[in-house]
Motif scaffolding. Structure first.
Motif, mmCIF file in Angstrom:
data_model
loop_
_atom_site.group_PDB
_atom_site.id
_atom_site.type_symbol
_atom_site.label_atom_id
_atom_site.label_comp_id
_atom_site.label_asym_id
_atom_site.label_seq_id
_atom_site.Cartn_x
_atom_site.Cartn_y
_atom_site.Cartn_z
ATOM 1 N N LEU A 181 0.833 -1.196 0.000
ATOM 2 C CA LEU A 181 0.000 0.000 0.000
ATOM 3 C C LEU A 181 0.871 1.250 0.000
ATOM 4 O O LEU A 181 2.000 1.231 0.501
ATOM 5 N N ALA A 182 0.345 2.342 -0.542
ATOM 6 C CA ALA A 182 1.124 3.577 -0.658
ATOM 7 C C ALA A 182 0.909 4.532 0.500
ATOM 8 O O ALA A 182 1.756 5.381 0.768
ATOM 9 N N GLY A 183 -0.210 4.438 1.199
ATOM 10 C CA GLY A 183 -0.522 5.350 2.288
ATOM 11 C C GLY A 183 -1.966 5.162 2.712
ATOM 12 O O GLY A 183 -2.606 4.163 2.371
ATOM 13 N N PHE A 184 -2.497 6.119 3.458
ATOM 14 C CA PHE A 184 -3.856 5.984 3.969
ATOM 15 C C PHE A 184 -4.485 7.364 4.156
ATOM 16 O O PHE A 184 -3.814 8.396 4.128
ATOM 17 N N ARG A 185 -5.815 7.326 4.359
ATOM 18 C CA ARG A 185 -6.538 8.542 4.692
ATOM 19 C C ARG A 185 -7.617 8.206 5.710
ATOM 20 O O ARG A 185 -8.084 7.064 5.791
ATOM 21 N N LEU A 186 -8.005 9.210 6.489
ATOM 22 C CA LEU A 186 -8.981 9.034 7.557
ATOM 23 C C LEU A 186 -10.266 9.777 7.240
ATOM 24 O O LEU A 186 -10.238 10.884 6.702
ATOM 25 N N HIS A 187 -11.392 9.150 7.607
ATOM 26 C CA HIS A 187 -12.713 9.745 7.458
ATOM 27 C C HIS A 187 -13.340 9.845 8.838
ATOM 28 O O HIS A 187 -13.124 8.986 9.699
ATOM 29 N N TYR A 188 -14.171 10.873 9.033
ATOM 30 C CA TYR A 188 -14.707 11.195 10.353
ATOM 31 C C TYR A 188 -16.226 11.131 10.334
ATOM 32 O O TYR A 188 -16.872 11.412 9.319
ATOM 33 N N PHE A 189 -16.815 10.792 11.482
ATOM 34 C CA PHE A 189 -18.238 10.475 11.541
ATOM 35 C C PHE A 189 -19.159 11.637 11.178
ATOM 36 O O PHE A 189 -20.312 11.416 10.801
ATOM 37 N N LEU A 190 -18.702 12.875 11.272
ATOM 38 C CA LEU A 190 -19.559 14.006 10.912
ATOM 39 C C LEU A 190 -19.990 13.935 9.451
ATOM 40 O O LEU A 190 -21.070 14.390 9.092
ATOM 41 N N ASN A 191 -19.122 13.363 8.629
ATOM 42 C CA ASN A 191 -19.430 13.129 7.211
ATOM 43 C C ASN A 191 -18.387 12.156 6.684
ATOM 44 O O ASN A 191 -17.260 12.553 6.407
ATOM 45 N N PHE A 192 -18.779 10.886 6.562
ATOM 46 C CA PHE A 192 -17.819 9.873 6.159
ATOM 47 C C PHE A 192 -17.437 9.952 4.686
ATOM 48 O O PHE A 192 -16.504 9.283 4.256
ATOM 49 N N ALA A 193 -18.141 10.749 3.876
ATOM 50 C CA ALA A 193 -17.854 10.781 2.449
ATOM 51 C C ALA A 193 -16.480 11.390 2.138
ATOM 52 O O ALA A 193 -15.650 10.742 1.498
ATOM 53 N N PRO A 194 -16.190 12.627 2.570
ATOM 54 C CA PRO A 194 -14.863 13.177 2.280
ATOM 55 C C PRO A 194 -13.847 12.712 3.310
ATOM 56 O O PRO A 194 -14.193 12.350 4.425
ATOM 57 N N ASP A 195 -12.586 12.732 2.917
ATOM 58 C CA ASP A 195 -11.536 12.412 3.880
ATOM 59 C C ASP A 195 -11.087 13.682 4.587
ATOM 60 O O ASP A 195 -11.132 14.777 4.039
ATOM 61 N N MET A 196 -10.641 13.499 5.833
ATOM 62 C CA MET A 196 -10.206 14.619 6.669
ATOM 63 C C MET A 196 -8.685 14.751 6.720
ATOM 64 O O MET A 196 -8.155 15.837 6.873
ATOM 65 N N VAL A 197 -7.992 13.620 6.603
ATOM 66 C CA VAL A 197 -6.535 13.579 6.739
ATOM 67 C C VAL A 197 -6.009 12.557 5.754
ATOM 68 O O VAL A 197 -6.637 11.509 5.537
ATOM 69 N N SER A 198 -4.859 12.828 5.141
ATOM 70 C CA SER A 198 -4.223 11.832 4.282
ATOM 71 C C SER A 198 -2.714 11.858 4.473
ATOM 72 O O SER A 198 -2.117 12.921 4.664
ATOM 73 N N PHE A 199 -2.122 10.684 4.427
ATOM 74 C CA PHE A 199 -0.671 10.501 4.469
ATOM 75 C C PHE A 199 -0.285 9.773 3.187
ATOM 76 O O PHE A 199 -0.637 8.605 2.998
ATOM 77 N N LEU A 200 0.457 10.448 2.313
ATOM 78 C CA LEU A 200 0.785 9.854 1.018
ATOM 79 C C LEU A 200 2.036 10.498 0.453
ATOM 80 O O LEU A 200 2.100 11.711 0.297
ATOM 81 N N GLY A 201 3.040 9.681 0.143
ATOM 82 C CA GLY A 201 4.245 10.148 -0.515
ATOM 83 C C GLY A 201 5.291 10.667 0.451
ATOM 84 O O GLY A 201 5.037 11.607 1.198
ATOM 85 N N ALA A 202 6.487 10.046 0.434
ATOM 86 C CA ALA A 202 7.601 10.462 1.300
ATOM 87 C C ALA A 202 7.111 10.611 2.741
ATOM 88 O O ALA A 202 6.584 9.666 3.308
ATOM 89 N N SER A 203 7.271 11.799 3.345
ATOM 90 C CA SER A 203 6.721 12.011 4.691
ATOM 91 C C SER A 203 5.654 13.094 4.666
ATOM 92 O O SER A 203 5.409 13.771 5.653
ATOM 93 N N TYR A 204 4.974 13.256 3.521
ATOM 94 C CA TYR A 204 3.941 14.281 3.361
ATOM 95 C C TYR A 204 2.623 13.833 3.982
ATOM 96 O O TYR A 204 2.247 12.661 3.930
#
Length: 522
Positions: free
Chosen positions: A149-172
């Motif tokens: 896997l390349a990285g991950f993102r987090l979704h929050y219960f207020l609205n699960f459709a969009p992501d709130m946080v993402s970690f992807l590429g190097a240490s970005y």
């Protein structure tokens, strides 16, 4: 820097559901060696121990043995891979968070290890093709093994459709606030950014996602950082909201001496704005993710440095001791100033860095890189400690990251810069014969609204070169601000540093405006 070719489209991709991938929980026999079954329960000390062990061994580059069809994927091919959101981690629970994961390919060729931590037990999260919807994929996928896997993102219960946080590429990594808009990025670490010898990009080798308890509205993420020159352990406590807050603990273990260590780096894009004119015609008056660097110095002074898109690499450093905070901000929030109804630059989040332990002496560095298109990041700001970075020494930095539209203006308690404009010196019909540049600065907020229009406000303007001519200040009721205007008479082609703030008697009314003007760009 080319990663912006992907990130610039993140808002569209999030709405289409193209970026993340889901997972199923690993089977019990996949339990990670060294987890609760074999050792004590997982904690941050284990990540720090792994970082120390890495630093004491020769650096090992990450593998890059992706199938050719993934290595060669272009942007369209990469985004043709769709995830199945019903397979997201914790999707079948009542927890406040869900996690989705990024596919390898395109720019993201190096797999990272990702684990779930539940009650101290560690289980790996593994790739398998059934996680994805490849109906529109432009490559054959049936023979893909466990490519990672390349990285991950987090979704929050207020609205699960969009992501709130993402970690992807190097240490970005990135986060959003109430506007649900991605913009600038943070990094785990920056090394030798802007130096002629070239930048070194540390990367996260592994992540541990701690399963939240029922009712828990923060998420704990642990990360193992590695690079040729350094290894490190990170703990992120993530609290989404109108302003998303991340409490970050980092412990660093240098392998080698490092010339320029960048702690808590922020990376953004500035193409053009109100203080300059684009060389290439653009119907949008301004194009940028951030318009300035804000600093709250250890001596309590607030400083604002408008960003520029230079014609040549620009490096600036601002000495400080025990800084209270700094950040790349998007202060201008008016749609009409951007006229962009595609990516909405007026809604980009600010990123404010707030030290939580004493960082001692050092410099806040600002790197500005010339660009011709908005698909590239060209702005980097970070803290560089004065103490030399040498192998064998442990370094700790704790800080808070605030992502949102307001931070930190509401906490300043002093007037702040809202606009910086440049123009031809002199006045119509009476232009000077020499080299003269006009500067106009608007200040708003703090105690300024309490002043009468005839208050004896003084503009304090200074320059490192040239001569300041006829500085003046007056209130502009139409914009609820006080405006400073002055001309700068100059000669030669060396960069000129300017300072300005407003004063009433002996008391400062505003933050300090800093600007570096390069006559070579005229």
């Amino acid at each position: 820097m080319d990663r912006r070719q992907f990130f610039a489209r993140s808002v569209l991709l999030s709405s289409l559901g193209l970026l993340g991938i889901p997972i199923r929980k690993p089977h019990a026999q996949d339990k990670e060696p060294g987890g609760a079954a074999d050792r004590k329960s997982f904690d941050f000390e284990q990540v720090k121990r792994q970082a120390r062990d890495l630093a004491n061994r020769p650096f090992q580059p990450r593998p890059q043995d992706l199938p050719q069809e993934l290595s060669d994927l272009g942007y369209e091919g990469y985004t043709s891979i769709r995830y199945r959101p019903e397979e997201a981690l914790w999707h079948d629970s009542d927890l406040a968070f869900r996690a989705q994961f990024f596919h390898l390919g395109h720019y993201y060729k190096h797999p990272v290890d990702i684990y779930e931590v539940e009650k101290g037990e560690v289980q790996p999260i593994r790739f398998y093709p059934e996680m994805f919807n490849y109906d529109n994929a432009t490559f054959k996928h049936r023979n893909l093994g466990d490519i990672g896997l390349a990285g991950f993102r987090l979704h929050y219960f207020l609205n699960f459709a969009p992501d709130m946080v993402s970690f992807l590429g190097a240490s970005y990594f990135r986060a959003v606030g109430e506007n649900q808009q991605y913009g600038l990025s943070a990094r785990g670490l920056a090394i030798d950014t802007g130096l002629p010898k070239g930048e070194e990009f540390p990367f996260f080798r592994a992540f541990w996602l701690e399963k939240p308890e029922p009712g828990q509205t923060h998420m704990n993420v642990y990360a193992l950082l590695d690079s040729k020159s350094i290894a490190g352990a990170f703990r992120f406590q993530i609290m989404p909201g109108a302003t998303t807050i991340m409490n970050v603990e980092s412990v660093l273990y240098p392998r080698n001496a490092i010339e320029l260590l960048g702690v808590a780096p922020a990376t953004s894009m500035y193409l053009h704005g109100e203080n300059d004119d684009p060389e290439n015609p653009d119907f949008r008056p301004e194009v940028h993710d951030s318009d300035g660097l804000s600093m709250w110095r250890g001596n309590w002074e607030w400083v604002w440095r408008p960003l520029v898109n230079p014609k040549e690499l620009a490096l600036n450093s601002f000495m400080d001791k025990s800084p209270r905070g700094y950040g790349l901000l998007q202060r201008d929030r008016k749609f009409g100033h951007y006229q962009d109804d595609g990516v909405y630059y007026n809604q980009r989040p600010n990123l404010w860095v707030e030290p939580m332990n004493d960082w001692g002496e050092g410099h806040i560095h600002l790197v500005e890189i010339p660009i011709q298109e908005e698909i590239h990041d060209n702005i980097v700001a970070f803290w560089n400690p004065k103490e030399p970075v040498k192998p064998g020494k442990e370094m700790e930095f704790s800080y808070r990251l605030l992502w949102g539209p307001e931070a930190p203006v509401k906490r300043m308690g002093t007037g702040h810069v809202t606009a910086t404009r440049l123009g031809q010196g002199g006045i119509p019909g009476d232009r000077p014969s020499g080299k003269v540049q006009k500067f106009v600065i608007d200040f708003r907020g703090g105690d300024l609204p309490l002043l009468t229009n005839d208050a004896p406000v003084e503009p304090v303007v200074s320059t490192t070169r040239g001569k300041v001519i006829k500085p003046a200040v007056w209130p502009v009721d139409e914009i609820n601000a006080w405006r400073v205007k002055f001309d700068l008479e100059w000669d030669g082609n060396q960069s000129i540093d300017l300072r300005c703030f407003l004063r009433l008697g002996k008391n400062a009314l505003t933050e300090t405006w800093l600007y570096q003007w390069n006559p070579r760009q005229v």
